[in-house]
Design a protein around this motif. Structure first.
Motif, PDB file in Angstrom:
ATOM      1  N   ILE A 130      39.375  33.063  39.672  1.00  0.00           N
ATOM      2  CA  ILE A 130      39.220  34.077  38.624  1.00  0.00           C
ATOM      3  C   ILE A 130      39.894  33.624  37.335  1.00  0.00           C
ATOM      4  CG2 ILE A 130      39.761  36.456  37.946  1.00  0.00           C
ATOM      5  CD1 ILE A 130      39.701  37.156  40.946  1.00  0.00           C
ATOM      6  N   ASN A 142      47.741  33.672  35.820  1.00  0.00           N
ATOM      7  CA  ASN A 142      47.553  35.011  36.395  1.00  0.00           C
ATOM      8  C   ASN A 142      47.528  35.042  37.921  1.00  0.00           C
ATOM      9  OD1 ASN A 142      47.244  36.567  33.858  1.00  0.00           O
ATOM     10  ND2 ASN A 142      45.409  35.302  33.620  1.00  0.00           N
ATOM     11  N   TYR A 143      47.910  33.951  38.549  1.00  0.00           N
ATOM     12  CA  TYR A 143      48.000  33.922  40.014  1.00  0.00           C
ATOM     13  C   TYR A 143      49.460  33.801  40.439  1.00  0.00           C
ATOM     14  CZ  TYR A 143      43.008  33.383  41.051  1.00  0.00           C
ATOM     15  OH  TYR A 143      41.661  33.598  41.191  1.00  0.00           O
ATOM     16  N   SER A 179      48.494  31.444  47.232  1.00  0.00           N
ATOM     17  CA  SER A 179      48.206  31.935  45.879  1.00  0.00           C
ATOM     18  C   SER A 179      47.214  33.090  45.924  1.00  0.00           C
ATOM     19  CB  SER A 179      47.623  30.813  45.009  1.00  0.00           C
ATOM     20  OG  SER A 179      48.522  29.733  44.891  1.00  0.00           O
ATOM     21  N   TYR A 189      47.119  40.545  44.676  1.00  0.00           N
ATOM     22  CA  TYR A 189      48.195  40.014  45.516  1.00  0.00           C
ATOM     23  C   TYR A 189      48.595  40.998  46.617  1.00  0.00           C
ATOM     24  CZ  TYR A 189      52.207  37.218  46.853  1.00  0.00           C
ATOM     25  OH  TYR A 189      53.080  36.436  47.570  1.00  0.00           O
ATOM     26  N   ASP A 217      42.954  37.810  33.254  1.00  0.00           N
ATOM     27  CA  ASP A 217      43.828  38.690  34.028  1.00  0.00           C
ATOM     28  C   ASP A 217      43.072  39.580  35.003  1.00  0.00           C
ATOM     29  OD1 ASP A 217      42.629  40.550  32.406  1.00  0.00           O
ATOM     30  OD2 ASP A 217      44.449  41.124  31.333  1.00  0.00           O
ATOM     31  N   GLY A 218      41.759  39.373  35.108  1.00  0.00           N
ATOM     32  CA  GLY A 218      40.980  40.116  36.096  1.00  0.00           C
ATOM     33  C   GLY A 218      40.487  41.465  35.631  1.00  0.00           C
ATOM     34  N   GLU A 248      39.801  35.215  45.022  1.00  0.00           N
ATOM     35  CA  GLU A 248      40.979  36.067  44.831  1.00  0.00           C
ATOM     36  C   GLU A 248      42.258  35.452  45.390  1.00  0.00           C
ATOM     37  OE1 GLU A 248      38.430  40.267  45.163  1.00  0.00           O
ATOM     38  OE2 GLU A 248      39.792  39.663  46.773  1.00  0.00           O
ATOM     39  N   HIS A 277      45.454  36.135  42.987  1.00  0.00           N
ATOM     40  CA  HIS A 277      45.422  36.695  41.637  1.00  0.00           C
ATOM     41  C   HIS A 277      46.297  37.940  41.592  1.00  0.00           C
ATOM     42  CE1 HIS A 277      43.870  38.516  37.932  1.00  0.00           C
ATOM     43  NE2 HIS A 277      43.448  37.300  37.623  1.00  0.00           N
ATOM     44  N   LYS A 278      46.963  38.140  40.472  1.00  0.00           N
ATOM     45  CA  LYS A 278      47.921  39.249  40.376  1.00  0.00           C
ATOM     46  C   LYS A 278      47.281  40.618  40.594  1.00  0.00           C
ATOM     47  CE  LYS A 278      47.759  39.588  35.294  1.00  0.00           C
ATOM     48  NZ  LYS A 278      48.563  39.464  34.053  1.00  0.00           N
TER      49      LYS A 278
END
Length: 240
Positions: free
Chosen positions: A201, A124-125, A144, A150, A204-205, A57, A146-147
């Motif tokens: 990942i 997407n990070y 960094s 975050y 977009d998770g 993540e 993942h969105k």
């Protein structure tokens, strides 16, 4: 009373600092979560959680190089104010989105260039860049996440950033065993993407969440169909 309160606060603050996990190498030191660990990958330090799920993540990567012709605060700012191209694993390239433009900040009496991008190292990070120069050493630290996660790591990242201290000695370049330090002919941050682990990942998770919902919906429809079939058969038996 005031003295007692001050003493209590001091004890609390000291206890917090005593339990803080500090990473330190030849050129930088900072605080990070207790469950995180940093490993040297060739010339970059890669720091992330030791827990399998969380390790995918969020990540912190550190790199340093000898100051060269491309190492000035103005050039760092200009570079980070331009979308960064990233190679996609499926082929092709994409450009990052600048979340906030590069700015000069002071952290523990050291000037850093600070900027945040989305999709600059991994799609997407979010990646926050902090670059600085001290004596003959240029340093880059990237944070960094993942969105989708975050916000989860924002406090940990904030603490790490606020604790950043450049500790490189002036004769660091004369002692390569203390490194590793990349050569001055390279561009600061060039190896960051290659240092990014392959198990981060993908997408977009939300893929897993979507597939789980589809499976649950499919299961519910199947159960409803079976229920209707049983009901109809029972109804036919009653008529007989």
């Amino acid at each position: 009373m005031k003295y007692s309160l001050f003493t209590s606060l001091a004890v609390i603050l000291l206890s917090f600092s005593a339990h803080a996990k500090v990473f330190r190498n030849a050129y930088i030191a900072f605080e990070m979560p207790e469950t995180w660990k940093c490993n040297l990958e060739q010339t970059e330090w890669v720091c992330r959680s030791e827990q399998t799920k969380e390790s995918k993540e969020a990540i912190i990567i550190l790199t340093a190089k000898e100051v060269g012709p491309t190492d000035t605060f103005a050039l760092y700012e200009s570079h980070l104010n331009t979308p960064i191209a990233v190679n996609l694993r499926g082929g092709g390239t994409a450009e990052s989105k600048i979340v906030y433009k590069a700015k000069s900040v002071q952290i523990n009496d050291q000037t850093w260039i600070d900027s945040l991008h989305l999709g600059s190292e991994v799609p997407n990070y979010f990646t926050r860049y902090l670059a600085t120069i001290k004596d003959k050493i240029a340093i880059l630290v990237t944070f960094s996440a993942h969105k989708q996660y975050y916000t989860k790591y924002s406090q940990d990242f904030f603490k790490a950033v606020m604790s950043l201290r450049v500790i490189a000695s002036k004769n660091l370049l004369a002692k390569p065993d203390l490194g590793p330090i990349r050569p001055g002919s390279e561009t600061l941050g060039a190896p960051i993407s290659s240092a990014m682990p392959a198990d981060m990942i993908q997408g977009d998770g939300t893929e897993g969440k979507g597939s789980n919902k589809a499976m649950l919906l499919g299961g519910a429809l199947l159960l409803a169909a079976l229920g209707a079939l049983i009901y109809l058969r029972a109804k036919k038996k009653k008529k007989r």
